[in-house]
Design a protein around this motif. Structure first.
Motif, PDB file in Angstrom:
ATOM      1  N   TYR A 154     -47.738 -26.199  41.120  1.00 30.48           N
ATOM      2  CA  TYR A 154     -47.896 -26.366  39.745  1.00 30.48           C
ATOM      3  C   TYR A 154     -46.624 -25.457  39.052  1.00 30.48           C
ATOM      4  O   TYR A 154     -46.807 -25.166  37.997  1.00 30.48           O
ATOM      5  CB  TYR A 154     -49.006 -26.070  39.067  1.00 30.48           C
ATOM      6  N   ILE A 163     -53.318 -23.035  32.637  1.00 30.64           N
ATOM      7  CA  ILE A 163     -53.617 -24.207  31.605  1.00 30.64           C
ATOM      8  C   ILE A 163     -52.298 -24.745  31.276  1.00 30.64           C
ATOM      9  O   ILE A 163     -52.222 -25.831  31.214  1.00 30.64           O
ATOM     10  CB  ILE A 163     -54.502 -23.745  30.415  1.00 30.64           C
ATOM     11  N   ALA A 164     -51.464 -23.948  30.917  1.00 33.46           N
ATOM     12  CA  ALA A 164     -50.186 -24.399  30.383  1.00 33.46           C
ATOM     13  C   ALA A 164     -49.312 -25.102  31.586  1.00 33.46           C
ATOM     14  O   ALA A 164     -48.421 -26.032  31.361  1.00 33.46           O
ATOM     15  CB  ALA A 164     -49.064 -23.315  29.938  1.00 33.46           C
ATOM     16  N   SER A 165     -49.607 -25.009  32.934  1.00 36.53           N
ATOM     17  CA  SER A 165     -48.966 -25.639  33.864  1.00 36.53           C
ATOM     18  C   SER A 165     -49.671 -27.149  34.173  1.00 36.53           C
ATOM     19  O   SER A 165     -48.929 -27.791  35.006  1.00 36.53           O
ATOM     20  CB  SER A 165     -49.270 -24.656  35.060  1.00 36.53           C
ATOM     21  N   GLY A 166     -50.899 -27.450  33.455  1.00 31.43           N
ATOM     22  CA  GLY A 166     -51.466 -28.487  33.893  1.00 31.43           C
ATOM     23  C   GLY A 166     -52.482 -28.422  34.693  1.00 31.43           C
ATOM     24  O   GLY A 166     -53.172 -29.519  35.072  1.00 31.43           O
ATOM     25  N   ALA A 167     -53.076 -27.419  34.999  1.00 35.77           N
ATOM     26  CA  ALA A 167     -54.187 -27.122  36.151  1.00 35.77           C
ATOM     27  C   ALA A 167     -55.258 -27.579  35.875  1.00 35.77           C
ATOM     28  O   ALA A 167     -56.229 -27.968  36.574  1.00 35.77           O
ATOM     29  CB  ALA A 167     -54.247 -25.635  36.683  1.00 35.77           C
ATOM     30  N   GLU A 213     -55.533 -30.417  33.733  1.00 36.55           N
ATOM     31  CA  GLU A 213     -55.544 -31.966  33.430  1.00 36.55           C
ATOM     32  C   GLU A 213     -56.474 -32.669  34.389  1.00 36.55           C
ATOM     33  O   GLU A 213     -56.483 -32.637  35.518  1.00 36.55           O
ATOM     34  CB  GLU A 213     -54.043 -32.204  33.738  1.00 36.55           C
ATOM     35  N   GLU A 269     -61.176 -25.514  26.855  1.00 34.33           N
ATOM     36  CA  GLU A 269     -60.345 -26.688  27.092  1.00 34.33           C
ATOM     37  C   GLU A 269     -61.413 -27.891  27.644  1.00 34.33           C
ATOM     38  O   GLU A 269     -61.031 -29.058  27.473  1.00 34.33           O
ATOM     39  CB  GLU A 269     -59.319 -26.330  28.127  1.00 34.33           C
TER      40      GLU A 269
END
Length: 396
Positions: free
Chosen positions: A51, A145-149, A151, A335
């Motif tokens: 990531y 969260i910003a990395s997409g973890a 999703e 989230e």
């Protein structure tokens, strides 16, 4: 409920925890820790997913047959504290220590990964493992969260060790379990003068003293008795000599709350008090808020499921007193759904103490609990999705 026994990996988990304990790394510096976690996971055949993180590791187990995704999180950073435990495996790095038990969290969730890998074929979805950096700076969760973890994640689970709970006990509750943790810095500008002629200046120290006293009235007079808040001024600096009234005084501290409306009310009143007192003393003031994580607020649905899983494993489930400490797991729960629990570790000292330690017998118990919870959650989500599809078909 899926019963995972972790006794066969207890010695391995203890060894992992002790290695981490001997080599603590501060927030954003967890490079060796990251490499070690990668090594343990890849050695077990667990796939590590890239990531783009400099520190921290994300891995996945399952997903062989599709299905939902749940996440389990462990924080990996240490604190700038000189260890005083006298342990044979004490920190080898001066001024750095795992004084909050993140080594326990990491070793436990590696144990969870090992247990899940053994039964990967049975998983009704994917378990994503988040080994998160920089919790102590309240920055790591946002970075993941910003990395997409997160999703595609339907539920996320995490824990904090609890020294005042016995091993085999787990604290689970719906609603708030840890506080929002904001910091503040207040700069009071006056006008300096000789201490013998104070009328020639505007004394920022007197002003700051009145502010600090007045701020203590916010909780007692602006917050309902049914709610809670803490306003603590922890540092005050002013002046350079005994016979000079300074130009500036600076004080800072922290605000802790469990409800967002209380958080906003206290911050609004804080600004009003500071500015009002400054005006009354003909000085000026600036308030800088250091935004911390919001409160950790558990979803009742997943608190209930965690209790079911824990009871089935024979753990003693208690309703914990919410902690006024902060925890950036809160950002995950903003989230998606999930639950954060307190895991009994029977320690003699509280978090962030130089003599902090815990009972390693809790390691396999925590590993087993989170493996079981992940499997139960996937089954629950799969069942809900199937039921939802059937209901939709019936309506059509």
């Amino acid at each position: 409920m899926s019963d995972f026994s972790a006794e066969f990996i207890e010695e391995k988990l203890i060894a992992i925890r002790r290695q981490l304990h001997q080599h603590p790394e501060l927030s954003h510096e967890e490079f060796e820790t990251t490499a070690s976690i990668r090594g343990w996971l890849t050695e077990a055949g667990i796939r590590v997913v890239d990531y783009g993180l400099q520190t921290g590791v994300i891995a996945e187990i399952g997903g062989l047959h599709g299905g939902p995704i749940v996440a389990v999180r462990a924080d990996i950073d240490a604190l700038p504290i000189q260890e005083e435990t006298g342990l044979a495996f004490a920190s080898t790095i001066r001024g750095k220590m795992h004084a909050c038990g993140h080594d326990f969290h990491t070793a436990s969730i590696i144990g969870t990964a090992l247990l899940l890998k053994e039964r990967e074929q049975e998983l009704q979805g994917t378990v994503r493992l988040l080994f998160q950096p920089a919790e102590e700076k309240a920055k790591g969760a946002q970075k993941l969260i910003a990395s997409g973890a997160l999703e595609g994640v339907s539920a996320v689970f995490g824990m904090h060790n609890k020294p005042d709970l016995p091993v085999g006990t787990i604290g689970i509750t719906g609603g708030p379990i840890m506080a929002a943790a904001d910091g503040f810095v207040v700069e009071v500008e006056g006008r300096g003068s000789h201490a013998a002629v104070p009328e020639a200046g505007l004394d920022p120290i007197v002003t700051a003293a009145h502010m600090i006293t007045a701020l203590q009235s916010i909780v007692s007079r602006s917050v309902s008795a049914l709610d809670s808040a803490v306003v603590s001024v922890t540092r005050l600096h002013a002046g350079t000599a005994w016979n000079i009234i300074s130009d500036k005084a600076v004080f800072d501290g922290t605000l802790r709350t469990f409800e967002e409306h209380v958080r906003m009310t206290v911050r609004e009143r804080f600004d009003q008090v500071v500015n009002g007192v400054a005006s009354a003393f003909a000085t000026s003031a600036k308030v800088k808020w250091l935004e911390g994580p919001p409160a950790v607020v558990n979803d009742q649905k997943w608190a209930d499921q965690a209790s079911i899983t824990a009871n089935a494993l024979g753990l003693a489930v208690v309703k914990p007193t919410p902690s006024p400490a902060g925890e950036d797991f809160a950002f995950y729960l903003k989230e998606t759904e999930g639950v954060f629990v307190f895991f009994g570790t029977a320690g003699s000292q509280e978090w962030h103490h130089p003599s902090f330690d815990l009972d390693e017998k809790a390691l396999p118990i925590a590993a087993s609990f989170f493996a079981s919870l992940a499997v139960d959650a996937l089954r629950k989500l799969t069942s809900e999705n199937t039921l939802g599809g059937r209901q939709h078909s019936e309506i059509i």
